[in-house]
Structure formats: structure tokens, C-alpha cells
Motif scaffolding. Structure first.
Motif, mmCIF file in Angstrom:
data_model
loop_
_atom_site.group_PDB
_atom_site.id
_atom_site.type_symbol
_atom_site.label_atom_id
_atom_site.label_comp_id
_atom_site.label_asym_id
_atom_site.label_seq_id
_atom_site.Cartn_x
_atom_site.Cartn_y
_atom_site.Cartn_z
ATOM 1 N N GLN A 105 21.199 -11.917 14.869
ATOM 2 C CA GLN A 105 21.559 -10.835 15.715
ATOM 3 C C GLN A 105 22.484 -11.368 16.760
ATOM 4 O O GLN A 105 23.289 -10.650 17.048
ATOM 5 N N LEU A 106 22.255 -12.578 17.115
ATOM 6 C CA LEU A 106 23.366 -12.971 18.409
ATOM 7 C C LEU A 106 24.738 -13.212 17.893
ATOM 8 O O LEU A 106 25.576 -12.718 18.290
ATOM 9 N N ALA A 107 24.847 -13.895 16.551
ATOM 10 C CA ALA A 107 25.824 -14.013 16.000
ATOM 11 C C ALA A 107 26.858 -12.661 15.712
ATOM 12 O O ALA A 107 27.938 -12.425 16.210
ATOM 13 N N ALA A 108 26.081 -11.793 15.117
ATOM 14 C CA ALA A 108 26.765 -10.443 14.693
ATOM 15 C C ALA A 108 26.949 -9.670 16.221
ATOM 16 O O ALA A 108 28.013 -8.945 16.189
ATOM 17 N N SER A 109 26.123 -9.862 16.971
ATOM 18 C CA SER A 109 26.553 -8.994 18.358
ATOM 19 C C SER A 109 27.702 -9.610 19.167
ATOM 20 O O SER A 109 28.301 -8.886 19.583
ATOM 21 N N VAL A 110 27.767 -11.147 19.063
ATOM 22 C CA VAL A 110 28.923 -11.413 19.630
ATOM 23 C C VAL A 110 30.251 -10.961 19.021
ATOM 24 O O VAL A 110 31.264 -10.651 19.633
ATOM 25 N N ALA A 111 30.177 -10.939 17.499
ATOM 26 C CA ALA A 111 31.339 -10.353 17.026
ATOM 27 C C ALA A 111 31.596 -9.157 17.298
ATOM 28 O O ALA A 111 32.771 -8.410 17.364
ATOM 29 N N ILE A 112 30.474 -8.056 17.191
ATOM 30 C CA ILE A 112 30.732 -6.834 17.656
ATOM 31 C C ILE A 112 31.362 -6.546 18.965
ATOM 32 O O ILE A 112 32.141 -5.963 19.233
ATOM 33 N N ASP A 113 30.840 -7.292 19.911
ATOM 34 C CA ASP A 113 31.200 -7.375 21.216
ATOM 35 C C ASP A 113 32.694 -7.578 21.216
ATOM 36 O O ASP A 113 33.598 -6.868 22.010
ATOM 37 N N ARG A 114 33.173 -8.615 20.708
ATOM 38 C CA ARG A 114 34.289 -9.253 20.592
ATOM 39 C C ARG A 114 35.375 -7.950 20.045
ATOM 40 O O ARG A 114 36.529 -7.923 20.374
ATOM 41 N N LEU A 115 34.908 -7.447 18.954
ATOM 42 C CA LEU A 115 35.969 -6.513 18.252
ATOM 43 C C LEU A 115 35.764 -5.179 18.861
ATOM 44 O O LEU A 115 36.563 -4.275 18.652
ATOM 45 N N GLY A 116 34.785 -4.957 19.810
ATOM 46 C CA GLY A 116 34.565 -3.630 20.520
ATOM 47 C C GLY A 116 34.114 -2.481 19.476
ATOM 48 O O GLY A 116 34.568 -1.370 19.501
ATOM 49 N N LEU A 117 33.220 -2.757 18.663
ATOM 50 C CA LEU A 117 32.773 -1.837 17.709
ATOM 51 C C LEU A 117 31.771 -0.714 18.151
ATOM 52 O O LEU A 117 31.331 -1.174 19.106
ATOM 53 N N PHE A 118 31.776 0.103 17.380
ATOM 54 C CA PHE A 118 30.902 1.186 17.910
ATOM 55 C C PHE A 118 30.989 1.792 19.294
ATOM 56 O O PHE A 118 29.864 2.226 19.766
ATOM 57 N N GLY A 119 32.146 1.799 19.535
ATOM 58 C CA GLY A 119 32.372 2.373 20.985
ATOM 59 C C GLY A 119 32.022 1.401 22.291
ATOM 60 O O GLY A 119 31.997 1.995 23.182
ATOM 61 N N VAL A 133 25.704 -19.328 20.523
ATOM 62 C CA VAL A 133 25.448 -19.000 19.037
ATOM 63 C C VAL A 133 25.315 -20.382 18.336
ATOM 64 O O VAL A 133 24.211 -20.613 17.614
ATOM 65 N N GLY A 134 26.008 -21.483 18.661
ATOM 66 C CA GLY A 134 25.641 -22.707 18.094
ATOM 67 C C GLY A 134 24.438 -23.303 18.403
ATOM 68 O O GLY A 134 23.697 -23.873 17.288
ATOM 69 N N LEU A 135 24.039 -23.153 19.632
ATOM 70 C CA LEU A 135 22.406 -23.745 19.775
ATOM 71 C C LEU A 135 21.392 -23.042 19.249
ATOM 72 O O LEU A 135 20.481 -23.769 18.929
ATOM 73 N N LEU A 136 21.702 -21.805 19.328
ATOM 74 C CA LEU A 136 20.536 -20.925 18.493
ATOM 75 C C LEU A 136 20.480 -21.400 17.215
ATOM 76 O O LEU A 136 19.448 -21.375 16.324
#
Length: 145
Positions: A105-119, A133-136
Motif C-alpha cells: 500500500q505504501l509503495a503504491a501510494s507513494v507512486a500514486i502521489d508522485r504521479l498525481g493520479l486519480f486527481g 518504503v525501504g524500512l517497511l
């Protein structure tokens, strides 16, 4: 909602989600994994229907198809998660399922935030976020071992 309260309530909800995999796995022992996932979602659907009706927000359902198609995939994604967790919990335990889920969830969420997906607003990929993310991921490896 206050940020502090939001964090506390979300952490409590996360703790409740940790119960989901072992509870559903117990149901799966009696019914099989996929029927257990079905029963889980059926009960959840009935509960959510009651909450929507009792909250007085049922009128919003009429706007369901006024959105982009991908906004309708949430239930499908939840079903895939529950079905996977039912199978995975016997292999990696409840802690492993929770750890791997949170890491994904965190890895995908960081990517989603970075790309500004879904508005969403774009959020820069900082060294601290990458480290988080690496520590998790490291924690997941330790939990699963």
C-alpha cells in the motif's frame, strides 16, 4: 476532521483489518477460501447498505455512473485483496499478510502521489519517502522470516 483524530481512527481501522485475514481464514476452513471471501463481502455489503440508508445518503447512489470507469474498481480490488489474504495467511501468517499489505500500500501510494493520479496533487519523491518504503520492506522481510 482533525488530523490527529484521523490518524488515530485510521490506526484503529488498520488494527481491525489485521483481524480480517485470520477471521476469514477460519471461515475458509469451513467453506473454502473463495466462498469465504464471497460471504465476507456479502456481509460487508449488507452492513454498508444499512449504513448508507441510515445515514440518509442513499440518494448519492444515483450518481454512481457519472464518474470515470476506473473509480468503480474499488470493490474489485478489495475482493482480490481479501481472496489473496485468505490464501496467503496460511503461508505467511496474519503478521506477514499485514506487513506485506502495508508495504505494498505504501509503495503504491507513494507512486500514486508522485504521479498525481486519480486527481490527487503531485507529491515529490523525497529521500525520506523512499527510506520509509525501504524500512517497511525491511520490516516485512523480518516479520515473514
Amino acid at each position: 476532521m482533525d488530523r490527529g483524530l484521523a490518524v488515530i481512527l485510521t490506526a484503529v481501522a488498520g488494527g481491525l483489518i489485521a483481524l480480517q485475514a485470520p477471521i476469514n481464514a477460519g471461515l475458509g476452513k469451513a467453506t473454502g477460501s473463495l466462498p469465504a471471501a464471497f460471504v465476507s463481502f456479502l456481509i460487508g455489503t449488507v452492513a454498508l447498505a444499512a449504513i448508507v440508508v441510515l445515514s440518509g445518503n442513499a440518494g448519492g447512489i444515483g450518481s454512481t455512473f457519472d464518474v470515470s470507469w476506473y473509480y468503480l474498481l474499488g470493490g474489485l480490488l478489495g475482493a482480490l485483496y481479501v481472496a489473496n489474504a485468505l490464501v496467503a495467511v496460511t503461508a505467511i501468517g496474519a503478521g506477514g499478510v499485514a506487513a506485506a499489505t502495508i508495504t505494498g500500500q505504501l509503495a503504491a501510494s507513494v507512486a500514486i502521489d508522485r504521479l498525481g493520479l486519480f486527481g490527487l496533487d503531485q507529491v515529490a519523491l523525497s529521500p525520506a519517502r523512499v527510506l520509509g518504503v525501504g524500512l517497511l520492506l525491511a520490516g516485512t522481510v523480518l516479520v515473514i522470516r
